[in-house]
Design an enzyme around this catalytic site. Structure first.
Site, PDB file in Angstrom:
ATOM      1  N   CYS A 116      30.316 -44.494   5.360  1.00 55.17           N
ATOM      2  CA  CYS A 116      29.333 -43.614   6.015  1.00 55.17           C
ATOM      3  C   CYS A 116      29.918 -42.882   7.230  1.00 55.17           C
ATOM      4  CB  CYS A 116      28.104 -44.409   6.425  1.00 55.17           C
ATOM      5  SG  CYS A 116      27.430 -45.358   5.063  1.00 55.17           S
ATOM      6  N   HIS A 256      24.008 -41.009  11.920  1.00 57.05           N
ATOM      7  CA  HIS A 256      23.993 -41.432  10.524  1.00 57.05           C
ATOM      8  C   HIS A 256      22.598 -41.995  10.212  1.00 57.05           C
ATOM      9  CE1 HIS A 256      24.895 -43.160   6.769  1.00 57.05           C
ATOM     10  NE2 HIS A 256      24.934 -44.397   7.185  1.00 57.05           N
ATOM     11  N   ASN A 286      19.643 -43.143   2.991  1.00 60.99           N
ATOM     12  CA  ASN A 286      21.007 -43.177   3.503  1.00 60.99           C
ATOM     13  C   ASN A 286      21.927 -42.503   2.479  1.00 60.99           C
ATOM     14  OD1 ASN A 286      23.622 -43.894   4.213  1.00 60.99           O
ATOM     15  ND2 ASN A 286      23.128 -46.031   4.652  1.00 60.99           N
TER      16      ASN A 286
HETATM   17  O1  UT7 Z   1      25.309 -47.053   6.071  1.00 57.82           O
HETATM   18  C1  UT7 Z   1      25.510 -48.419   6.176  1.00 57.82           C
HETATM   19  C2  UT7 Z   1      24.783 -49.085   5.049  1.00 57.82           C
HETATM   20  N1  UT7 Z   1      23.912 -50.158   5.286  1.00 57.82           N
HETATM   21  C3  UT7 Z   1      22.992 -50.295   6.269  1.00 57.82           C
HETATM   22  O2  UT7 Z   1      22.891 -49.556   7.181  1.00 57.82           O
HETATM   23  C4  UT7 Z   1      22.093 -51.483   6.149  1.00 57.82           C
HETATM   24  C5  UT7 Z   1      21.776 -52.144   7.468  1.00 57.82           C
HETATM   25  N2  UT7 Z   1      20.778 -53.163   7.280  1.00 57.82           N
HETATM   26  C6  UT7 Z   1      19.456 -52.880   7.190  1.00 57.82           C
HETATM   27  O3  UT7 Z   1      19.059 -51.723   7.299  1.00 57.82           O
HETATM   28  C7  UT7 Z   1      18.493 -54.019   7.023  1.00 57.82           C
HETATM   29  O4  UT7 Z   1      19.171 -55.235   7.222  1.00 57.82           O
HETATM   30  C8  UT7 Z   1      17.815 -54.029   5.610  1.00 57.82           C
HETATM   31  C9  UT7 Z   1      16.865 -52.848   5.509  1.00 57.82           C
HETATM   32  C10 UT7 Z   1      18.865 -53.963   4.517  1.00 57.82           C
HETATM   33  C11 UT7 Z   1      17.006 -55.309   5.453  1.00 57.82           C
HETATM   34  O5  UT7 Z   1      16.021 -55.391   6.473  1.00 57.82           O
HETATM   35  P1  UT7 Z   1      15.787 -56.750   7.251  1.00 57.82           P
HETATM   36  O6  UT7 Z   1      14.673 -56.516   8.174  1.00 57.82           O
HETATM   37  O7  UT7 Z   1      17.129 -57.148   7.818  1.00 57.82           O
HETATM   38  O8  UT7 Z   1      15.309 -57.709   6.090  1.00 57.82           O
HETATM   39  P2  UT7 Z   1      15.985 -59.063   5.563  1.00 57.82           P
HETATM   40  O9  UT7 Z   1      17.233 -58.737   4.821  1.00 57.82           O
HETATM   41  O10 UT7 Z   1      16.066 -60.030   6.699  1.00 57.82           O
HETATM   42  O11 UT7 Z   1      14.924 -59.528   4.542  1.00 57.82           O
HETATM   43  C12 UT7 Z   1      13.599 -59.932   4.948  1.00 57.82           C
HETATM   44  C13 UT7 Z   1      12.814 -60.295   3.721  1.00 57.82           C
HETATM   45  C14 UT7 Z   1      13.542 -61.257   2.793  1.00 57.82           C
HETATM   46  O12 UT7 Z   1      12.586 -62.124   2.233  1.00 57.82           O
HETATM   47  P3  UT7 Z   1      12.400 -63.615   2.823  1.00 57.82           P
HETATM   48  O13 UT7 Z   1      13.731 -64.256   2.642  1.00 57.82           O
HETATM   49  O14 UT7 Z   1      11.998 -63.426   4.251  1.00 57.82           O
HETATM   50  O15 UT7 Z   1      11.323 -64.157   1.945  1.00 57.82           O
HETATM   51  C15 UT7 Z   1      14.090 -60.351   1.713  1.00 57.82           C
HETATM   52  O16 UT7 Z   1      14.276 -61.020   0.494  1.00 57.82           O
HETATM   53  O17 UT7 Z   1      12.568 -59.106   2.943  1.00 57.82           O
HETATM   54  C16 UT7 Z   1      12.998 -59.320   1.591  1.00 57.82           C
HETATM   55  N3  UT7 Z   1      13.468 -58.047   1.033  1.00 57.82           N
HETATM   56  C17 UT7 Z   1      12.633 -57.169   0.445  1.00 57.82           C
HETATM   57  N4  UT7 Z   1      11.323 -57.182   0.197  1.00 57.82           N
HETATM   58  C18 UT7 Z   1      10.780 -56.122  -0.411  1.00 57.82           C
HETATM   59  C19 UT7 Z   1      14.715 -57.547   1.033  1.00 57.82           C
HETATM   60  N5  UT7 Z   1      14.732 -56.330   0.459  1.00 57.82           N
HETATM   61  C20 UT7 Z   1      13.449 -56.078   0.080  1.00 57.82           C
HETATM   62  C21 UT7 Z   1      12.819 -54.990  -0.562  1.00 57.82           C
HETATM   63  N6  UT7 Z   1      11.497 -55.051  -0.778  1.00 57.82           N
HETATM   64  N7  UT7 Z   1      13.505 -53.883  -0.946  1.00 57.82           N
END
Ligand code: UT7
Length: 331
Positions: A116, A256, A286
């Site tokens: 990115c 970004h 993204n």
């Molecule tokens: O350009 C660089 C590329 N990448 C990035 O910039 C990604 C950077 N990271 C992020 O933006 C965030 O970490 C995410 C958006 C990927 C995830 O958000 P988060 O607030 O960190 O969520 P999490 O991974 O801690 O997940 C929280 C919960 C989990 O469930 P449990 O374990 O609490 O029951 C996940 O399984 O949300 C669940 N989850 C979802 N639920 C519905 C993860 N993805 C999804 C989804 N829909 N798409």
């Protein structure tokens, strides 16, 4: 005072494939909700290229628009750099394909890959060639079709990314506008948190690698999130320091577009109100290397950037990599 050794942006262009996939569309095919995606990321929809469309197709259209905006012909180009993690194929480079499409026969063309951060890495490379007097006109492109390497069953990644391309034309300037400073950073020791494991020489494409889905993007979202929150503001501050520009002098931040929470954290660190921050991730998600140039083109075309404005471009991504460029807007 005239700065005879600076490089300015003389044209911008972008192209998004027409197909829109909303969060509600994704709700129907995977275990996710519009509410989760919007509240955790800020994304509402993304563009997706069709089966026949590859990265070079999007890049070529964005490039033509940037050339038109710059009032240049393809034959005027000396250099084409494409930043992408989704090249049409391993080789020839996507930049070579764009050179052919544009009939820019004089231009040297190559790709660079810094995920990115790739567009800002490419811009910094192009700037050095022009500053050094090697080339006069360069086309810098960030283009991606991330949808082609996402696991449609992986809700951790497939809700986040979108397809698109942005391009700019840069040229030497004798006035005091243009690129004031650039700051790049890399931490290869953390590369594991965001990668496409197969398809290269470590895990060549085989029946097994595809069966095991190793050709898809793998991401430890939380790790990337923590890194991004820390690095976006820091990268921008380092670039500002190099050009002796104060935070208070920033007119526009073009970050970004990965997650609205990451962008807000960067804005907070820079003490910038959100109305000075360009956000389009709600519409496009993204787009990796394409995010910054598409946002820059939109901000420019909407008339948000005025001549002499201080515009800060900042990105982070896989590698891990980060980059920031400070520009005194020329147009
Ligand atoms: O350009 C660089 C590329 N990448 C990035 O910039 C990604 C950077 N990271 C992020 O933006 C965030 O970490 C995410 C958006 C990927 C995830 O958000 P988060 O607030 O960190 O969520 P999490 O991974 O801690 O997940 C929280 C919960 C989990 O469930 P449990 O374990 O609490 O029951 C996940 O399984 O949300 C669940 N989850 C979802 N639920 C519905 C993860 N993805 C999804 C989804 N829909 N798409």
């Amino acid at each position: 005072m005239n700065n005879e050794n600076s490089v300015k942006i003389i044209g911008t262009g972008s192209y998004l494939p027409p197909k829109i996939v909303t969060n509600f569309d994704l709700e129907k095919i995977m275990h996710t909700t519009d509410e989760w995606i919007r509240s955790r990321t800020g994304i509402e929809s993304r563009r997706v290229a069709d089966e026949k469309t590859a990265t070079s197709d999007l890049a070529t259209i964005a490039a033509r628009k940037a050339l038109e905006d710059a009032n240049l012909m393809a034959e005027d180009l000396d250099l084409i750099i494409v930043a992408t993690v989704t090249p049409d194929m391993m080789f020839p480079s996507t930049a070579c394909l764009v050179q052919k499409n544009l009939e820019a026969g004089k231009a040297v063309a190559f790709d660079i890959e810094a995920a990115c951060s790739g567009f800002l890495y490419a811009l910094t490379i192009g700037e050095q060639f022009i500053k050094g007097g090697v080339y006069k006109n360069a086309l810098i492109i960030g283009a991606e079709t991330l949808s082609k390497i996402l696991d449609p069953e992986d809700r951790n990644t497939s809700v986040l990314f979108g397809d698109g391309a942005g391009a700019i034309v840069i040229q030497k300037t004798t006035d005091n506008t243009g690129i004031l400073s650039s700051y790049l950073g890399t931490d290869g020791s953390k590369g594991e948190v965001l990668k496409q494991p197969a398809g290269g020489s470590r895990i060549p494409s085989t029946y097994e690698s595809v069966k095991d889905k190793l050709h898809y993007v793998k991401m430890e979202g939380n790790e990337v999130f923590r890194f991004a929150v820390r690095i976006m503001g820091k990268a921008a501050m380092e670039a500002l320091k190099l050009s002796n520009i104060k935070i208070q002098d920033i007119d526009f931040l073009i970050p970004h577009q990965a997650n609205i929470r990451i962008i807000e954290a960067a804005a907070k660190r820079l003490e910038l109100p959100m109305d000075k921050v360009y956000v389009n991730l709600d519409k496009y998600g993204n787009m990796s290397a394409a995010s910054v140039p598409v946002a820059l083109d939109e901000a420019s075309k909407k008339g948000l950037l005025k001549k002499n404005d201080i515009v800060v471009l900042v990105a982070f991504g896989g590698g891990l990599t980060w980059a920031s460029t400070v520009v005194r807007w020329s147009k």
